[in-house]
Design an enzyme around this catalytic site. Structure first.
Site, PDB file in Angstrom:
ATOM      1  N   PHE A 253       0.829  -1.217   0.000  1.00 38.30           N
ATOM      2  CA  PHE A 253       0.000   0.000   0.000  1.00 38.30           C
ATOM      3  C   PHE A 253       0.855   1.256   0.000  1.00 38.30           C
ATOM      4  O   PHE A 253       0.415   2.300   0.468  1.00 38.30           O
ATOM      5  CB  PHE A 253      -0.975   0.001   1.177  1.00 38.30           C
ATOM      6  CG  PHE A 253      -1.836  -1.233   1.252  1.00 38.30           C
ATOM      7  CD1 PHE A 253      -2.634  -1.597   0.181  1.00 38.30           C
ATOM      8  CD2 PHE A 253      -1.834  -2.048   2.378  1.00 38.30           C
ATOM      9  CE1 PHE A 253      -3.418  -2.736   0.229  1.00 38.30           C
ATOM     10  CE2 PHE A 253      -2.614  -3.186   2.437  1.00 38.30           C
ATOM     11  CZ  PHE A 253      -3.410  -3.538   1.364  1.00 38.30           C
ATOM     12  N   GLY A 479       0.884  -8.407  -4.366  1.00 38.72           N
ATOM     13  CA  GLY A 479      -0.373  -9.015  -3.943  1.00 38.72           C
ATOM     14  C   GLY A 479      -1.517  -8.608  -4.857  1.00 38.72           C
ATOM     15  O   GLY A 479      -2.662  -8.985  -4.648  1.00 38.72           O
ATOM     16  N   ALA A 522       0.699  -2.323 -13.708  1.00 37.79           N
ATOM     17  CA  ALA A 522       0.157  -3.207 -14.743  1.00 37.79           C
ATOM     18  C   ALA A 522       0.387  -2.609 -16.124  1.00 37.79           C
ATOM     19  O   ALA A 522       0.848  -3.296 -17.049  1.00 37.79           O
ATOM     20  CB  ALA A 522      -1.335  -3.450 -14.503  1.00 37.79           C
ATOM     21  N   ASN A 628      -7.637  -8.495 -16.312  1.00 39.87           N
ATOM     22  CA  ASN A 628      -8.144  -9.704 -15.665  1.00 39.87           C
ATOM     23  C   ASN A 628      -9.372  -9.285 -14.859  1.00 39.87           C
ATOM     24  O   ASN A 628      -9.265  -8.477 -13.933  1.00 39.87           O
ATOM     25  CB  ASN A 628      -7.065 -10.307 -14.752  1.00 39.87           C
ATOM     26  CG  ASN A 628      -7.549 -11.546 -13.992  1.00 39.87           C
ATOM     27  OD1 ASN A 628      -8.660 -11.567 -13.450  1.00 39.87           O
ATOM     28  ND2 ASN A 628      -6.720 -12.571 -13.941  1.00 39.87           N
ATOM     29  N   THR A 631      -8.929 -10.014 -10.918  1.00 39.32           N
ATOM     30  CA  THR A 631      -7.971  -9.214 -10.139  1.00 39.32           C
ATOM     31  C   THR A 631      -8.353  -7.736 -10.193  1.00 39.32           C
ATOM     32  O   THR A 631      -8.141  -7.004  -9.221  1.00 39.32           O
ATOM     33  CB  THR A 631      -6.528  -9.415 -10.637  1.00 39.32           C
ATOM     34  OG1 THR A 631      -6.453  -9.092 -12.025  1.00 39.32           O
ATOM     35  CG2 THR A 631      -6.058 -10.843 -10.418  1.00 39.32           C
ATOM     36  N   GLN A 635      -9.039  -5.484  -6.930  1.00 41.71           N
ATOM     37  CA  GLN A 635      -8.402  -4.202  -6.640  1.00 41.71           C
ATOM     38  C   GLN A 635      -9.450  -3.147  -6.316  1.00 41.71           C
ATOM     39  O   GLN A 635      -9.294  -2.355  -5.387  1.00 41.71           O
ATOM     40  CB  GLN A 635      -7.565  -3.740  -7.835  1.00 41.71           C
ATOM     41  CG  GLN A 635      -6.246  -4.477  -7.974  1.00 41.71           C
ATOM     42  CD  GLN A 635      -5.387  -4.313  -6.734  1.00 41.71           C
ATOM     43  OE1 GLN A 635      -4.996  -3.219  -6.371  1.00 41.71           O
ATOM     44  NE2 GLN A 635      -5.114  -5.413  -6.070  1.00 41.71           N
ATOM     45  N   GLY A 699      -4.537   2.554 -15.068  1.00 41.93           N
ATOM     46  CA  GLY A 699      -4.273   2.101 -13.704  1.00 41.93           C
ATOM     47  C   GLY A 699      -5.538   1.917 -12.889  1.00 41.93           C
ATOM     48  O   GLY A 699      -6.488   2.675 -13.006  1.00 41.93           O
ATOM     49  N   GLU A 702      -5.281   2.001  -7.292  1.00 42.50           N
ATOM     50  CA  GLU A 702      -5.639   2.980  -6.269  1.00 42.50           C
ATOM     51  C   GLU A 702      -6.987   3.634  -6.518  1.00 42.50           C
ATOM     52  O   GLU A 702      -7.493   4.365  -5.675  1.00 42.50           O
ATOM     53  CB  GLU A 702      -4.551   4.060  -6.205  1.00 42.50           C
ATOM     54  CG  GLU A 702      -3.220   3.490  -5.729  1.00 42.50           C
ATOM     55  CD  GLU A 702      -2.038   4.385  -6.044  1.00 42.50           C
ATOM     56  OE1 GLU A 702      -1.945   4.833  -7.208  1.00 42.50           O
ATOM     57  OE2 GLU A 702      -1.228   4.643  -5.153  1.00 42.50           O
TER      58      GLU A 702
HETATM   59 MO1  MOS Z   1       1.290   3.229  -3.893  1.00 49.27          MO
HETATM   60  S1  MOS Z   1       0.986   4.493  -2.315  1.00 49.27           S
HETATM   61  O1  MOS Z   1       2.171   4.228  -4.963  1.00 49.27           O
HETATM   62  O2  MOS Z   1       2.015   1.842  -3.398  1.00 49.27           O
END
Ligand code: MOS
Length: 747
Positions: A253, A479, A522, A628, A631, A635, A699, A702
């Site tokens: 994280f 992970g 990714a 995927n 996954t 996320q 992405g 996050e």
């Molecule tokens: Mo993230 S806070 O760039 O692992």
């Protein structure tokens, strides 16, 4: 390949039912659930390691007056007690990696003051407890709120030098003064801890040889290539002489974006004791020796006309970090791109405190910035008596409002509409009017947005005579599923099933890659692999006597016309290799690139106790091509769950007298558990972003946390009519609001 031109048709566009996008199970899953995936502390590659234990400062400011290590040195099994008096010479601090044990000065609680090495873990721990450190205490500076007078404009961060801490456009003050409808609110967010499952851990071996020294670190690290120069600087080694091996990571994280002191200490101790040294942080040390997300104070001002069109936007954020550091929480960055308004200001200010080092935590900036801004938007919608989705639609920009460039793709409004429909948003009632027994029930919405960066990455691929494709890169899987998506990309490009693709990651001896962080992993690593596979396809096709443009790769063969050749025959006994590289280019300057989404939350608030329970939550997102389905969804919902924790419980409480986190373990620092998240779901709208990368993906890692907590906070308001502006929204704060509401109703 440099991203200067939009991507045309690619082999991944040919087979919408291909391997890429499938909800393939984690290819590393069986290894992990059977305990055969060696994490940093479990690696057996370095023989006969000694065990380290870190002794940390128990004051936040002052000096060491004496260290008495005699008892520790005499304790059974002790090999070394390393302090500022005998530590090897070190080089300069670089990025956020500091030289360790540098003298008597203490600037934060948890600062390492000694490192004990012994034959066993138990002996190292026992001896560490015998190290007696005496201090001359000074009064620490430990609260952001008390130090705002010292706040200054920070320098741009080393990781994104082009991004300035402040921005402005038009005449905010004039427009805000004239706006018929105004919001001027302050939100606060507390310090937060990454709380990843695997603690920071390293096994280090210092090696001396005829060409000079080197160090090998089996160390949990999200970005091993980025880790080499700072560790090299501190350890006085050229970066390429720092080898970091990190094949499996138990979460990060952001806390493992860079090396934490345990890596430096283990390396230095190994140099002294001439054998490998291993160490892991204790869970308590994770709170102080490793990094955290700092407190923020955020002021949001919005000016709008009667129709809800924003004329003025201001988002200011204050945060703090350690003495001698310049990291700031970039809470207002996302506000620069999210909604249209001609007059705007964003501003970040920083204070240095006697606190541990603040750094990136999942969606640094957005995660807490949207906790404030997306609630302020809800407040504005309420003031205008407008549906909060409609308010966002009315302020949808046609181009990036500050960069003045088009978006590569932007489906925020589609996400809001599709999510609203699936969630049943039309059943949302006026604030404080829905009751289910003891529960006041409400719904909230928030937008989600996170930038989509591309980082330079490279990969090697090798097709062997066994028909297996071996992929290598210094990428990591913390992970998130990286092994799995890379397997899918390699498999689809070369026409092999997943079991014929072997992905090897996490070693700086492999081709350089982005590592995992900032939602760039990714797209960056996957694109490098895509390019490597594209090159391999050319070689294979040519070798088979085909024109590469006509060749089809499927089922372990390459075919064109009515002829097919088995790939393993082409590979021969030597195998065939190819390299691939991706770099950002002009397109990231010409197009604003973000991923988007919308969160919907329904909460129940206990009318008597103020307890908030999430009832259900839904996210609708876009992230370009989904690599995927499983996954990606994981996320998304993982981020949303993280956001629920940020809204309702996560709070690293600072003791203002001693400047440390009082609740420094997972019994007292509350993260959400299963019972806190009864029903969370997420789905994606189809999208391809041909400006982002050759995969046309964006992405996701996050995106799920961005705005998630704000939807919960807005649902609390809708349930109760109470606006809380201080996270987390624990029952004491809700109850106070309920009581005040009762008082108002009585008078
Ligand atoms: Mo993230 S806070 O760039 O692992």
């Amino acid at each position: 390949m440099e991203m200067n031109q939009p991507i045309g048709h690619t082999p991944l566009d040919d087979r919408p039912d291909g391997l890429v996008g499938k909800p393939l199970d984690r290819v590393d899953g069986p290894l992990k659930v059977t305990g055969r995936a060696p994490y940093a502390y479990e690696s057996r590659a370095l023989k006969d390691p000694a065990y380290g234990a870190i002794v940390t400062a128990t004051i936040a400011a002052g000096t060491i007056s004496a260290i008495d290590a005699d008892a520790a040195r005499r304790a059974p099994g002790t090999i070394l007690v390393m302090t500022h008096e005998n530590v090897p010479e070190q080089g300069e601090k670089k990025e956020q990696v500091w030289p360790q044990l540098q003298g008597r000065e203490i600037t934060f609680y948890g600062q390492p003051v000694a490192f004990v090495v012994a034959e066993t873990f138990e002996q190292a721990r026992a001896a560490a407890m015998l190290v007696k450190v005496r201090y001359d205490r000074a009064k620490p500076k430990g609260l952001l709120r008390d130090s705002l007078a010292e706040a200054y404009e920070p320098k741009p961060m080393v990781t994104s030098p082009g991004v300035k801490p402040d921005s402005s456009l038009g005449d905010f003050d004039g427009a805000f003064a004239q706006a018929p409808v105004k919001i001027d609110v302050e939100y606060t967010t507390p310090s937060q801890i990454h709380a990843q499952m695997e603690p920071h851990a390293t096994i280090a071996e210092w090696q001396t040889g005829p060409d000079g020294d080197a160090v090998v670190l089996y160390s949990a690290n999200q970005m091993p290539n980025r880790g080499q120069p700072p560790l090299g600087s501190v350890l006085k080694l050229p970066p390429e002489r720092v080898r970091i091996v990190t094949p499996y990571i138990g979460g990060g994280f952001g806390s493992k974006l860079q090396a934490v002191p345990e890596a430096t200490l283990a390396a230095l101790a190994s140099k002294m004791v001439k054998r490998p040294v291993k160490v892991a942080l204790t869970r308590q040390q994770e709170f102080h020796v490793a990094t955290h997300r700092t407190d923020t104070i955020q002021r949001v001002r919005l000016g709008a006309d009667q129709d809800g069109k924003l004329t003025a936007i201001s988002h200011e954020s204050w945060s703090d970090t350690a003495i001698g550091d310049g990291f700031y929480e970039s809470s207002a960055n996302v506000t620069r791109s999210l909604y249209a308004a001609p007059n705007r200001i964003t501003r970040h200010r920083l204070v240095n405190l006697n606190m541990p080092i603040a750094s990136s935590m999942r969606a640094p900036g957005e995660a807490v910035g949207q906790l404030a801004f997306e609630c302020a938007m809800d407040e504005l919608a309420e003031r205008l008596n407008l549906d909060p989705i409609e308010l966002r639609i009315r302020n949808e920009p046609t181009e990036d409002p500050e960069k003045r460039i088009p978006y590569s793709t932007r489906r925020l409004v589609d996400c809001l509409k599709a999510g609203a429909e699936r969630f049943g948003w039309d059943r949302r009632a006026k604030p404080g009017t829905t009751r289910d027994g003891q529960w006041l029930v409400g719904m909230g919405v928030s937008a989600a947005s996170r930038q989509n960066p591309l980082k330079p990455s490279s990969a090697s691929v090798r097709l062997g005579s066994d028909g297996v494709l071996v992929v290598r890169m210094a990428m990591t899987d913390l992970g998130t599923g990286t092994y799995t998506i890379l397997t899918q990309i390699g498999g689809e490009m070369i026409g092999l099933p997943p079991e014929k693709v072997r992905v090897e990651l996490g070693d700086t001896n492999f081709p350089k890659a982005s590592g995992s962080g900032g939602s760039f992993g990714a797209g960056s690593a996957g694109s490098a692999l895509y390019v490597a596979c594209d090159n391999l396809r050319d070689t294979l096709a040519t070798k088979a006597g085909f024109n590469s443009a006509d060749a089809t790769f499927a089922n372990g063969t390459v075919s064109a016309g009515n002829r097919s050749v088995a790939l393993k025959d082409l590979a021969g006994s030597e195998g065939i290799e190819a390299m691939g590289e991706i770099k950002p280019g002009e397109l990231e300057k010409k197009f604003a690139q973000y991923s988007y989404g919308a969160h919907f939350a329904e909460v129940g608030v206990d009318a008597d106790t103020g307890e908030v329970r999430l009832r259900r939550m839904l996210g609708c997102f876009t992230g370009g091509r989904i690599l995927n389905a499983k996954t990606a969804r994981s996320q998304a919902i993982g981020g949303m769950i993280f956001g629920v924790g940020a809204a309702l419980m996560e709070d690293a409480v600072i003791d203002p007298r001693h400047s440390y986190f009082v609740n420094h373990d997972l019994a007292e620092y509350h993260v959400v558990a299963h019972a806190d998240v009864p029903s969370v779901d997420a789905f994606f709208l189809p999208e391809l972003d041909d400006k982002a990368n050759p995969l046309k993906s964006k992405g996701l890692g996050e995106l799920g946390i961005c705005g998630a907590g704000a939807s919960v906070a807005n649902a609390i308001y809708n349930a109760t009519g109470i606006r809380i502006r201080d996270y987390p929204m624990t029952l004491d704060k809700v109850l106070k609001g309920l009581e005040q509401g009762d008082t108002q109703r009585r008078t």
